[in-house]
Design a protein around this motif. Structure first.
Motif, mmCIF file in Angstrom:
data_model
loop_
_atom_site.group_PDB
_atom_site.id
_atom_site.type_symbol
_atom_site.label_atom_id
_atom_site.label_comp_id
_atom_site.label_asym_id
_atom_site.label_seq_id
_atom_site.Cartn_x
_atom_site.Cartn_y
_atom_site.Cartn_z
ATOM 1 N N SER A 172 -7.712 5.301 7.305
ATOM 2 C CA SER A 172 -8.794 5.978 7.331
ATOM 3 C C SER A 172 -9.564 6.431 5.946
ATOM 4 C CB SER A 172 -8.792 7.306 8.338
ATOM 5 O OG SER A 172 -8.520 7.039 9.348
ATOM 6 N N LEU A 181 -13.460 -7.335 3.493
ATOM 7 C CA LEU A 181 -13.546 -6.080 4.061
ATOM 8 C C LEU A 181 -13.851 -6.008 5.586
ATOM 9 C CD1 LEU A 181 -13.611 -3.112 3.263
ATOM 10 C CD2 LEU A 181 -16.282 -3.153 2.537
ATOM 11 N N GLU A 182 -14.454 -6.932 5.877
ATOM 12 C CA GLU A 182 -14.960 -6.912 7.363
ATOM 13 C C GLU A 182 -13.374 -7.272 8.247
ATOM 14 O OE1 GLU A 182 -16.792 -9.901 10.655
ATOM 15 O OE2 GLU A 182 -18.071 -9.209 8.997
ATOM 16 N N GLU A 221 -10.279 2.414 4.256
ATOM 17 C CA GLU A 221 -10.807 1.318 4.858
ATOM 18 C C GLU A 221 -11.978 0.808 4.290
ATOM 19 O OE1 GLU A 221 -12.018 1.954 8.971
ATOM 20 O OE2 GLU A 221 -13.343 3.676 8.508
ATOM 21 N N ASP A 222 -12.980 1.383 3.401
ATOM 22 C CA ASP A 222 -14.249 1.143 2.799
ATOM 23 C C ASP A 222 -13.963 0.648 1.494
ATOM 24 O OD1 ASP A 222 -15.738 1.638 4.994
ATOM 25 O OD2 ASP A 222 -15.693 4.002 4.461
ATOM 26 N N ASN A 223 -12.905 0.510 0.848
ATOM 27 C CA ASN A 223 -12.433 0.234 -0.374
ATOM 28 C C ASN A 223 -12.340 -1.448 -0.480
ATOM 29 O OD1 ASN A 223 -11.537 -0.513 -3.075
ATOM 30 N ND2 ASN A 223 -10.577 1.629 -3.257
ATOM 31 N N GLU A 224 -13.320 -2.015 -0.825
ATOM 32 C CA GLU A 224 -13.235 -3.691 -0.860
ATOM 33 C C GLU A 224 -12.034 -3.968 -2.037
ATOM 34 O OE1 GLU A 224 -16.886 -5.175 -3.357
ATOM 35 O OE2 GLU A 224 -17.574 -3.788 -2.052
ATOM 36 N N THR A 239 -8.380 -4.544 -0.016
ATOM 37 C CA THR A 239 -8.235 -4.974 1.258
ATOM 38 C C THR A 239 -7.014 -5.426 1.678
ATOM 39 O OG1 THR A 239 -9.199 -7.073 0.729
ATOM 40 C CG2 THR A 239 -10.894 -5.543 1.675
ATOM 41 N N HIS A 281 -7.889 -2.531 10.895
ATOM 42 C CA HIS A 281 -7.724 -1.131 11.031
ATOM 43 C C HIS A 281 -8.090 -0.717 12.531
ATOM 44 C CE1 HIS A 281 -9.065 3.218 9.990
ATOM 45 N NE2 HIS A 281 -8.058 3.269 10.865
ATOM 46 N N LYS A 284 -11.508 -3.940 8.091
ATOM 47 C CA LYS A 284 -11.963 -2.884 9.046
ATOM 48 C C LYS A 284 -11.211 -3.586 10.488
ATOM 49 C CE LYS A 284 -15.568 -1.037 6.432
ATOM 50 N NZ LYS A 284 -16.744 -0.410 6.584
#
Length: 133
Positions: A17, A102-103, A20-23, A26, A109, A106
């Motif tokens: 959490s 990144l997709e 998760e947005d850190n490219e 990944t 996750h 996610k």
């Protein structure tokens, strides 16, 4: 002991959490999603009084638990293709085609979180209480 597996899984989910947005990481997101899923499945095996094997392959663990995750078959195959026993940090969490997008990360996750929640529901364990330990 199955509770300990779930507590370990939630640690990975909390970390996911946060990152998760850190490219740039990944591969680590993928790695920790795999770990959270694996630990959730091992909790279920232990609860069912089955041997908890020292393996990492999610599909084998899913088959042993009897869970149906057909809708996630592709994700499971991708996560299972991770080179998680690497001796070199740069290889950890890489897919056959390289670093996950990144997709991808996610989706991994989300899969791990949903699997964790499914196991908690099956075991009638309050997942929120696990976070408050």
């Amino acid at each position: 002991m199955h509770i300990e597996w779930l507590k370990a899984a939630i640690d990975d989910l909390i970390l996911l959490s946060e990152i998760e947005d850190n490219e740039h990481i990944t591969n680590l997101i993928a790695f920790h999603a795999h770990q959270a899923a694996k630990k959730s499945l091992k909790a279920l095996l232990e609860f069912k009084a089955q041997e908890v094997p020292k393996i990492h392959k999610l599909q084998t663990l899913i088959d042993r638990t009897g869970l149906s995750r057909e809708e996630d078959e592709t994700l499971i195959q991708l996560l299972d293709s991770l080179y998680i026993e690497s001796r070199y940090p740069g290889d950890m969490g890489l897919l056959p085609y390289g670093k996950p997008t990144l997709e991808d990360a996610k989706e991994f996750h989300t899969f791990a979180r949903n699997l964790f929640e499914q196991v908690c529901d099956l075991l009638e364990i309050d997942k929120d209480a696990l976070r408050e330990r």
